[in-house]
Structures are given as structure tokens and as C-alpha cells.
Design an enzyme around this catalytic site. Structure first.
Site, PDB file in Angstrom:
ATOM      1  CE  LYS A  57      -3.776  -0.426   2.486  1.00  0.00           C
ATOM      2  NZ  LYS A  57      -4.290  -0.694   3.747  1.00  0.00           N
ATOM      3  NE  ARG A  99      -5.135   3.458   3.576  1.00  0.00           N
ATOM      4  CZ  ARG A  99      -5.037   3.706   2.084  1.00  0.00           C
ATOM      5  NH1 ARG A  99      -4.488   4.754   1.671  1.00  0.00           N
ATOM      6  NH2 ARG A  99      -5.984   2.668   1.534  1.00  0.00           N
ATOM      7  N   GLY A 104      -8.130  -6.804   4.306  1.00  0.00           N
ATOM      8  CA  GLY A 104      -9.076  -6.810   5.434  1.00  0.00           C
ATOM      9  C   GLY A 104      -8.546  -7.692   6.551  1.00  0.00           C
ATOM     10  CG  MET A 164      -2.903  -6.921   9.218  1.00  0.00           C
ATOM     11  SD  MET A 164      -1.095  -6.646   8.834  1.00  0.00           S
ATOM     12  CE  MET A 164      -1.294  -6.318   7.055  1.00  0.00           C
ATOM     13  NE  ARG A 166      -5.956  -4.716  -3.073  1.00  0.00           N
ATOM     14  CZ  ARG A 166      -6.566  -4.694  -1.982  1.00  0.00           C
ATOM     15  NH1 ARG A 166      -5.887  -4.546  -1.080  1.00  0.00           N
ATOM     16  NH2 ARG A 166      -7.738  -4.862  -1.898  1.00  0.00           N
ATOM     17  CG  HIS A 225     -14.504  -9.877   3.326  1.00  0.00           C
ATOM     18  ND1 HIS A 225     -14.783 -11.075   3.932  1.00  0.00           N
ATOM     19  CD2 HIS A 225     -13.302  -9.629   3.806  1.00  0.00           C
ATOM     20  CE1 HIS A 225     -13.965 -11.569   4.478  1.00  0.00           C
ATOM     21  NE2 HIS A 225     -12.745 -10.758   4.265  1.00  0.00           N
ATOM     22  CB  SER A 249      11.158 -42.780  -9.116  1.00  0.00           C
ATOM     23  OG  SER A 249      10.103 -42.016  -9.159  1.00  0.00           O
ATOM     24  CB  CYS A 270       6.729 -40.618  -8.241  1.00  0.00           C
ATOM     25  SG  CYS A 270       7.404 -42.163  -7.209  1.00  0.00           S
ATOM     26  CE1 TYR A 324       9.457 -39.483 -13.156  1.00  0.00           C
ATOM     27  CE2 TYR A 324      11.434 -39.802 -14.676  1.00  0.00           C
ATOM     28  CZ  TYR A 324      10.408 -40.347 -13.616  1.00  0.00           C
ATOM     29  OH  TYR A 324      10.608 -41.510 -13.164  1.00  0.00           O
TER      30      TYR A 324
HETATM   31  P1  ADP Z   1      -7.576  -2.195   3.710  1.00  0.00           P
HETATM   32  O1  ADP Z   1      -6.447  -2.697   3.534  1.00  0.00           O
HETATM   33  O2  ADP Z   1      -8.211  -3.008   4.722  1.00  0.00           O
HETATM   34  O3  ADP Z   1      -8.408  -2.045   2.591  1.00  0.00           O
HETATM   35  P2  ADP Z   1      -7.199   0.517   3.948  1.00  0.00           P
HETATM   36  O4  ADP Z   1      -6.057   1.106   4.538  1.00  0.00           O
HETATM   37  O5  ADP Z   1      -7.149   0.589   2.300  1.00  0.00           O
HETATM   38  O6  ADP Z   1      -7.536  -1.022   4.489  1.00  0.00           O
HETATM   39  O7  ADP Z   1      -8.333   1.596   4.384  1.00  0.00           O
HETATM   40  C1  ADP Z   1      -9.621   0.863   4.540  1.00  0.00           C
HETATM   41  C2  ADP Z   1     -10.760   2.026   3.938  1.00  0.00           C
HETATM   42  O8  ADP Z   1     -10.613   3.362   4.244  1.00  0.00           O
HETATM   43  C3  ADP Z   1     -10.342   1.827   2.396  1.00  0.00           C
HETATM   44  O9  ADP Z   1     -11.782   2.051   1.886  1.00  0.00           O
HETATM   45  C4  ADP Z   1      -9.796   3.280   2.266  1.00  0.00           C
HETATM   46  O10 ADP Z   1      -9.968   3.693   0.875  1.00  0.00           O
HETATM   47  C5  ADP Z   1     -10.356   4.159   3.220  1.00  0.00           C
HETATM   48  N1  ADP Z   1      -9.329   5.086   3.660  1.00  0.00           N
HETATM   49  C6  ADP Z   1      -7.949   4.910   3.887  1.00  0.00           C
HETATM   50  N2  ADP Z   1      -7.164   5.991   3.983  1.00  0.00           N
HETATM   51  C7  ADP Z   1      -8.065   6.942   3.659  1.00  0.00           C
HETATM   52  C8  ADP Z   1      -7.997   8.512   3.694  1.00  0.00           C
HETATM   53  N3  ADP Z   1      -7.068   9.152   3.809  1.00  0.00           N
HETATM   54  N4  ADP Z   1      -9.087   9.321   3.189  1.00  0.00           N
HETATM   55  C9  ADP Z   1     -10.288   8.541   2.756  1.00  0.00           C
HETATM   56  N5  ADP Z   1     -10.556   7.330   2.973  1.00  0.00           N
HETATM   57  C10 ADP Z   1      -9.266   6.519   3.322  1.00  0.00           C
HETATM   58 MG    MG Z   2      -7.659  -0.715   1.134  1.00  0.00          MG
END
Ligand code: ADP
Ligand code: MG
Ligand code: MG
Length: 875
Positions: free
Chosen positions: A21, A90, A99, A101, A334, A451, A763, A831, A851
Site C-alpha cells: 500500500k 493504514r 481486510g 489487518m 494493487r 469482502h 524415483s 513421484c 522429471y
Molecule cells: P484495507 O487494506 O483493509 O483496504 P485501507 O487502509 O485501504 O484498509 O483502508 C480502509 C478503507 O479506508 C479503504 O476503503 C480506504 O480507501 C479508506 N481510506 C483509507 N485512508 C483514507 C483516507 N486518507 N481518506 C479517505 N479514505 C481512506
Molecule cells: Mg484498502
């Protein structure tokens, strides 16, 4: 080490340091995209925290400085006006773990800031929405309070107001929610949430690092085999607000269709929403086309950015964006998670478009995912109108199973071998293990990027999401759709390819082969050096393996040919006291075996077929003494003679062993019951002769199992060669039949040079070799301690899935080197089940094995993995 990296300070090429990220945000900043400014604390800080339990010295002062820099970059102020600076903190590791962490939004708000925010925005509703979200997230993520405490407050307020969504609550309701949240926090933490924005940031950063070791992160890593030492980065970023009135919103999009790979933009948008609202699947979302109507300017800009990102990354991108008052911001990108079919189509299409070369295309597809491509589909003859309901086709493939309404029941029932469909309004990261256990997933809420959809695609499981007519009541564990009640245990069939859901079991069929798959595997075959053969015991399996690209059979187990109705014949051979009966039984078995071997050689005409002589312990063929005694008792009561049974029982007693796996099996049995192995060799050679006489091009090889000493092999070899010579003399044909051995005992590996002098090929039977090297029996260990070992990290991976390189691998290495040195013509294969495991394939390819041989469903994956090993420079 540097403790803080501003987005604008790097080009974002080091995802191992900045996390995916953080690296993506830095990269997009350098590309000039509209990314809210921020900075990243690298993964090595997280690793240091895990190691020492403390944050490195100097971290907090650097963070405070970075926050001051952020104030000047944004022209906003921490804890003050005229425009307050709010940030998100984040999480993000090198590999995406969606989702699992934590992230905290709206940091920097307190009782003063909320009114400044209201003045700045002219929108009380917005200001209090921001505040209540902050308290809720901070309390949950940083202070560890349960989310449901807060959900309850919101639910009560919604009921009171008579509205369906939080967004429809009034400003006063949200203020009330915030205050109630704060008093809940005070009940558990008398000091409450710190008002100082920098203190808030610090708390959130520490929580993000802690979330690396949350249960759900650990379980996600285990399922996806991600290293746990890696650690996460923490990114601090200026907030932009998708909940700032009707001209704001938030969304997620993909640059291509992640289910099919088709080139079209694809996404979900939710007006007046923030953060997780889209992914959580709380409200049903709008499409990108709808976005085009609402915000034509932003839509155009977004499409341009999607094109730019795809061209830059040369891959399908998954993008998070937010619109604040008609301004577009990009918050994350990503490589998008995709189904196996989409991955294959994308790789081939992108090569066609000149975006990537062949090795890159070959590297883009996860080898083990190819098995998904052969998952059954709903037959075309099933009428669409027969569907009970219809939702979003979120992850392709079809599955039938019994309905369960929660993750725990899914796990429990699946353990008992019952296929289940997990039916729920929406899934959350805590449901991962239930989703993993389920055969398919059905949700009433959420779109293609919810999700449930993302995780199901990652797992290669069918999913239907956003089934609007489905009403799920978790309290009573029931659901209904258009008047039909659905109870736990009812059978549903879901079709994630079309989005249809059927009551009961529906006919499923094998899907058609993707033409792009043949193209991609063709490229893989050009690149790889190690061969791929099949483990196949029947002509049908052999034919299937050939279609999947196997270059022969590396292991044909003959014991399967002894089971079923032939068992009686085998028992007679072993147990009968009458020589004539034994001979007759042997002749019968020989005739049957000739037919078996002919089938294999015909299906693999022109390619090698390695026939392994009988391997399993004798007791598998004998009646159990317990059962014999019971039968004797029954007969005694009925007044029937039992002499024959008594004799048989005495015979069985002679052969009884306390530890059959370490006992009389394989070549030992071959030497003790010489006629049996001789018969098998004769049958194989007869089949060879018949195939030659039928004009075929058979390539038979004979393999001896469980050799520990070269003398065992030498004696067998003499006997087999006698049979070959006899057949050659009879027919006048020139017969070449290589004779080799399994290497599956440590002693065989360690004396490989001597054995190689008597063998045309080796083998590695790595299932037994692993058992024998570890000194454990796989079937017993599995339930008794192996699972526990893996869960508690005593073993970092299952040695029966991925070859243990340090121990078993070392035996493979020594035996290969010394064997090839003693006999330069020695052909070496593997094998065991490891023959289909990408990591193990890469390892043995580097050792110079000729192989690997694996089960038919894994052949295509093995071809791909072998090519990837070559590309990664290991071979
Ligand atoms: P995840 O890895 O679980 O997607 P994120 O760090 O991407 O967690 O953030 C969770 C949500 O919050 C995402 O939808 C992201 O776009 C939103 N978000 C994160 N940072 C900001 C920000 N600075 N302004 C607005 N929305 C944010
Ligand atoms: Mg995200
Ligand atoms: Mg074995």
C-alpha cells in the site's frame, strides 16, 4: 534505518520496505496522480517491534516531525482551524492480505475539532459522522473493544428513527451516538480516547503493528502460506471525505473484469460513504456507469487514471478511490486478485497487447490455481428460470451443499465431510476459516468487490453476492427468498458464473478447456527444463494425464489392480495350502494384469510408463483376524464346520505385524513371495509384447519399491531380466525394459552410488522418504500432533505438502549427485505428492532431477511451476 518515508520522497519501488500500500501510494504520487499526501513507517520498524516489544528510539519524534511536514504540505492544522488536518493510519504488508489487518480513519478529531469541521464544511451531519466513525474505529482497533457494542447503539438509533442506513440518521443522532460511544469507551478505559491528535496517531500506529499478529492475520497467512516474519508497514495519510454530502462518495474499481479478464472497467460506487462501506457490503452499490451520470468529470478522470495505472504496472489493477465534493482522489492500487481463468486470459491477452513478455505472462498465474479451471459448472441444459433467486456472479464455478449460517458451523460440518454453502448477509475477515471450509458462498448484500467476492475469488470458490431477494435472519438461522423458506441443512446449488441459485442439487458438468490455457502452457513448456509425468494407475487416468500434457507415467501403482473383486484371488495366492489352487489363482491374476498394463501402454503410446511392482504391506490384502473369529463364532452357533476358517486364521497369524508400514512390504515381499513379483514382471512384459505386435510404440519401465540395500535390487533385476529374455526368445523381438528403483528409505539415499550401479533410474518416493526421515507415520501424525505442530509453529510448513529441503531434501540431493556420478545414464525423477507442489518442483529442478510425476489434476500446475522455477533463475 530510516523510520519515516514521505510519499513524495521515494518512487515506491520497494514494496518489501513500504508495504504494497505504501509503495503504491508513493508510486502514484510520483506519477502525478491525485493522492492525498502522507508518509509511511516501514516494515522493518514492525519487525523491530515484534522482536524487542518496543518501538525503536527516535520513532515518535520522527513521526511528530512528519506530521508537522504534512500540515505544511496540506495547508491544514492538527487539532485546529481554519481547516483541520485529519489522517488515516493504514496497515499494509508486502503481499496484500485484504481486510485482515487494521486501519483507523478520521484521526485528529476531538470535541474542539468537530465544531471546526462543522464550520468548515457547513455540514453538522458530516462532522458528527466523522467523529462517531473515529470513536468507533479507535475504540475497536486501538483499545480492543468489541465492534458489536457500537453496532448495537447504531441499530437502536436506526430503529428509533425508522431508517435503514446509518447515513439516514440525523446530525443530532450521530452526535448522540458519538457521546454514547465515548461513554462505552470510558466504561472500559477510564482515560477515554486521547484528545491530542499526535497521541491518537501514535496509538493507531502501534495498533497497526499489533494487528500483524491478530488471529485473523495469522490464519490468513497460514491459509495463503505467507511468511510471518515479514511484518507490516504503517501509512499515515491525509483524510479525504466521501461522506461530505451528496457530491461525495467512495468506490473500488478494477481495470478489467477480475472474473473473466475481459477488458472493461468494472467497479462499485457508494455515494455519501466512507472507507469500508463498499467492501463491507452494507448497502447495495452503484456501478461505474452510474458514477458517470453522477460525476461525469470524475468518471472521465478515473477512466484515464485506470488506463495509466494499467499501462504503468502492466497488470490489472484494483483501485480504491474517493470523491470529495466532486474532486477525485486515489487511495490505493494493487494488482487485483483474480480467478484462475481471469489470470490465464489476462496473461495471454496482455502478451498479445505487447504489455508483457512470455516469461512475465507465465509468472502471472499461480500454478496451484489451475485446478480451479476444471471445477464443475452448471450444465447448459438447466433452465435459468428454474433458479430460486439470482444475485451478483461474484466468483465463478458451481457448488452444491448444505446451508449453514455461520463460519463455525461451516468448519464443523465440513470437517465431518459434508459440503456446505455459507449463507450470510455479508462476510467479514473473521469468517475466513468458514469461507475456506465452505464449498461456496452466498450473501444477500455487497457487490463484486465486497469482502465475500474478493476472498472467494482468491480462494477459487464459487460465490454469489448481493442476492437482493434473499433475506437472512441470523438470529433464528433461517433465510427466505420469494416466499421459499431456507433452513440450516437444506441443499442449495450456487452458480457463481451466472449468479443463479437453485434449490437442491443441480447437474454439474466439466467445463470446456480455455484456449488461452493451452497457449500459456505451451510457453511454459518452451521455458522449463524439468519434465512432468503423471501418477496414473488406470487407462482412463493415463489418457486424462496425456490430455493435460504429461510426458509419460512416472508411477503406476499395481496394488490398486489387486483390490476389489480381485482380492479373493490374491488371498488364495497367499493363503491357500493347495499348490494347485495357488497356481490357478496366479494365472488368473496374471491375465488380468496383462490387460491392465496394455491399457496403460496404449494410452501412453510413445511415452515412458513406469510400472511399480507391488508395494503395500501384506495385511492390506488379508482378512482381519478379528473378522475371521467373528465369522467362526457365527458358524459354530449355526453348527457349521469351521476348519477352513481356522486354517486361514492361522495363516493370517503368521503374517501379522505390529508395525506393517515398517514391515514386510515392497521388495521384501517381492523376495519372500518370489512368484508374485515374477508374475507381475511377466505380465508387464507380455503387455509390452502385445502392444508391439499391435503396431504400437510402448516404452515399459519396471520399478522396485522400498529398496534399502543394493542386493535386494540386484536379485530382483536378475529375475526380471530372465522374464524379459524369455519373452524375447519366445517372440524373436528385441525388448528393452529399463529397471529402476524407488528411493524412499534414508539408507537407499545414502547408498545411492552402489544402488545406481544396478539401476537404470531412480524415483524419489518422497511420501515414504518423508515419513522414514522424520520417523513418523503420516496418517497417525496428522490427527495426533501434526496439525497442532503447524498451528503452534513448531513446523512452519507441512512436510508432506512441501518437501522439507533441509532434511529430506538433503537426502534427495546426495542421492541424485552420487547416483548420477556412479551411473551417468541414470534418469532421476520424483513421484511423491511433492511432485505437484510448486515450491518442491522448484527445489528439485535446481538439483537437476529429470522429471517430477504427479496426479492428473496437478499436471498443468506442475508444468507452469517448472517454468516459473526456470524463470526465477533457480535452474
Ligand atoms: P484495507 O487494506 O483493509 O483496504 P485501507 O487502509 O485501504 O484498509 O483502508 C480502509 C478503507 O479506508 C479503504 O476503503 C480506504 O480507501 C479508506 N481510506 C483509507 N485512508 C483514507 C483516507 N486518507 N481518506 C479517505 N479514505 C481512506
Ligand atoms: Mg484498502
Ligand atoms: Mg512408498
Amino acid at each position: 534505518m530510516s523510520l519515516v518515508y514521505d510519499f513524495s520522497a521515494t518512487d515506491g519501488s520497494d514494496a518489501d520496505l513500504l508495504g504494497g500500500k505504501g509503495a503504491g501510494l508513493a508510486r502514484m504520487t510520483s506519477l502525478g496522480l491525485p493522492v492525498p499526501p502522507g508518509f509511511t513507517i516501514p516494515t522493518d520498524v514492525c519487525r523491530a517491534v515484534m522482536l524487542t516489544g518496543e518501538t525503536p528510539e527516535g520513532l515518535w519524534p520522527e513521526v511528530a516531525e512528519a506530521m508537522t511536514r504534512l500540515e505544511s504540505q496540506t495547508g491544514r492544522s492538527l487539532g485546529g482551524g481554519p481547516v483541520p488536518l485529519l489522517v488515516s493510519v493504514r496497515s499494509g504488508a508486502e503481499v496484500s492480505m485484504p481486510g485482515t489487518m487494521d486501519t483507523v480513519l478520521n484521526i485528529g478529531i476531538n470535541d474542539d475539532v468537530v465544531s471546526i469541521l462543522a464550520d468548515w464544511s457547513g455540514d453538522d451531519h458530516f462532522a458528527w459522522d466523522v467523529y462517531r466513525r473515529f470513536v468507533q474505529m479507535y475504540a475497536n482497533v486501538v483499545l480492543g473493544l468489541e465492534e458489536k457494542l457500537f453496532q448495537k447503539v447504531l441499530a437502536d438509533l436506526r430503529t428509533f428513527r425508522g431508517v435503514g442506513h446509518d447515513a439516514d440518521l440525523t446530525a443530532a443522532d450521530l452526535e448522540r451516538a458519538t457521546r454514547l460511544f465515548q461513554s462505552i469507551v470510558k466504561d472500559h478505559h477510564p482515560d477515554g480516547i486521547p484528545a491530542d491528535p499526535v497521541e491518537q496517531v501514535k496509538g493507531a500506529i502501534s495498533a497497526v503493528f499489533r494487528s500483524w499478529n491478530s488471529d485473523r492475520a495469522i490464519s490468513y497467512r497460514r491459509i495463503n502460506r505467507i511468511r510471518s516474519e515479514m511484518g507490516t508497514a504503517a501509512t499515515v495519510q491525509m483524510m479525504v471525505f466521501g461522506d461530505l454530502g451528496d457530491s461525495s462518495g467512495t468506490g473500488v474499481c478494477f481495470t478489467r473484469d477480475p472474473a473473466t479478464g475481459a477488458r472493461l472497467s468494472y467497479g462499485d460506487y457508494l455515494p455519501r460513504a466512507q472507507g469500508e462501506d463498499v467492501v463491507a457490503g452494507i448497502r447495495n452499490t452503484l456501478s461505474l456507469d452510474d458514477l458517470g451520470e453522477l460525476h461525469p468529470g470524475c468518471h472521465r478522470e478515473l477512466i484515464e487514471i485506470m488506463e495509466k495505472l494499467e499501462e504503468h504496472y502492466r497488470d490489472m489493477c484494483d483501485i480504491e478511490f474517493t470523491i470529495e465534493k466532486d474532486h477525485l482522489y486515489i487511495l490505493q492500487t494493487r494488482p487485483g486478485k483474480r480467478t484462475a481463468a481471469a489470470a490465464v486470459r489476462l496473461a495471454v491477452a496482455m502478451h498479445g497487447e505487447g504489455l508483457i513478455d512470455k516469461p512475465t505472462a507465465v509468472s502471472r498465474v499461480e500454478p496451484s490455481s489451475l485446478e480451479q479451471l476444471h471445477r464443475p459448472r452448471v450444465s447448459g441444459s438447466v433452465r435459468r428460470s428454474a433458479a430460486l433467486l439470482r444475485g451478483v456472479a461474484a466468483s465463478p464455478g458451481a457448488a452444491s451443499g448444505h446451508v449453514v449460517f455461520d463460519a463455525e458451523s461451516a468448519v464443523e460440518r465440513a470437517k465431518a465431510g459434508v459440503p456446505v454453502i455459507l449463507v450470510t448477509p455479508a462476510t467479514a475477515p473473521d469468517d475466513i476459516h468458514g469461507m475456506s471450509a465452505a464449498a461456496g458462498i452466498l450473501t444477500s448484500q455487497g457487490g463484486k468487490t465486497s469482502h465475500a467476492a474478493v476472498v472467494a475469488r482468491g480462494m477459487g470458490k464459487p460465490a454469489v453476492t448481493g442476492a437482493a431477494t434473499l433475506v437472512v435472519d441470523l438470529e433464528s438461522s433461517t433465510a427466505s427468498a420469494s416466499g421459499t423458506e431456507i433452513a440450516e441443512g437444506d441443499i442449495l446449488t450456487i452458480d457463481g458464473t451466472s449468479g443463479a441459485v437453485y434449490l437442491g442439487t443441480i447437474d454439474l458438468v466439466e467445463p470446456e478447456q480455455l484456449p488461452e490455457l493451452d497457449t500459456l502452457l505451451g510457453w511454459a513448456d518452451e521455458i522449463r527444463s524439468i519434465g512432468v509425468r503423471a501418477n496414473a494407475d488406470t487407462a482412463e487416468d493415463a489418457a486424462l494425464s496425456r490430455r493435460r500434457g504429461a510426458a509419460g507415467i512416472g508411477l503406476a501403482r499395481t496394488e490398486h489392480m489387486f483390490m476389489g473383486e480381485r482380492l479373493e484371488v490374491v488371498r488364495t495366492i497367499i493363503l491357500s495350502s493347495e499348490p494347485e489352487a495357488r497356481t490357478r489363482a496366479m494365472d488368473t491374476l496374471e491375465r488380468l494384469q496383462v490387460g491392465d498394463f496394455e491399457g496403460l501402454l496404449e494410452a501412453m503410446d510413445g511415452l515412458p510408463v513406469v510400472v511399480r511392482l507391488l508395494d503395500p504391506p501384506l495385511h492390506e490384502f488379508l482378512p482381519s483376524r478379528f473378522e475371521l473369529e467373528r465369522e467362526m463364532l457365527r458358524r459354530v452357533r449355526a453348527g457349521i464346520a469351521i476348519d477352513d476358517l481356522r486354517k486361514m486364521s492361522d495363516q493370517v497369524a503368521i503374517w501379522e505385524e505390529t508395525n506393517p508400514m515398517l514391515g514386510l512390504r515392497g521388495v521384501r515381499l517381492g523376495l519372500m513371495l518370489g512368484n508374485l513379483y515374477r508374475m507381475q514382471a511377466r505380465a508387464a512384459v507380455s503387455a509390452l509384447v502385445r502392444r508391439i505386435e499391435a503396431g504400437g510404440d510402448p516404452h515399459l519401465e519396471i520399478m522396485i519399491p522400498l529398496v534399502s540395500d543394493v542386493e535386494e535390487l540386484s536379485r530382483m533385476r536378475v529375475m526380471i531380466e530372465e522374464e524379459i529374455a524369455a519373452a524375447a526368445a519366445d517372440t524373436g523381438l528385441e525388448l528393452t525394459v529399463p529397471v529402476g528403483t524407488m528411493i524412499e528409505l534414508p539408507r537407499a539415499a545414502l547408498t545411492a552410488a552402489a544402488i545406481a550401479a544396478q539401476a537404470d533410474f531412480f524415483s524419489f518416493g518422497t511420501n515414504d522418504l518423508t515419513q522414514m526421515t522424520y520417523g513418523l507415520s503420516r496418517d497417525d501424525a496428522e490427527g495426533l500432533f501434526l496439525r497442532e505442530y503447524l498451528e503452534t509453529g513448531v513446523f512452519t510448513s507441512d512436510p508432506f505438502q512441501t518437501l522439507d529441503q533441509a532434511g529430506v531434501g538433503r537426502l534427495v540431493k546426495v542421492a541424485t549427485e552420487e547416483g548420477k556420478e556412479a551411473n551417468p545414464n541414470l534418469v532421476v525423477g520424483l513421484c511423491g505428492e511433492h511432485g505437484g507442489d510448486p515450491e518442491s518442483i522448484s527445489f528439485v529442478a535446481a538439483l537437476g532431477l529429470d522429471y517430477v510425476s504427479c496426479s492428473p489434476p496437478r499436471i498443468e500446475g506442475a508444468r507452469l511451476a517448472a517454468a516459473q522455477a526456470a524463470i526465477n533463475g533457480r535452474v
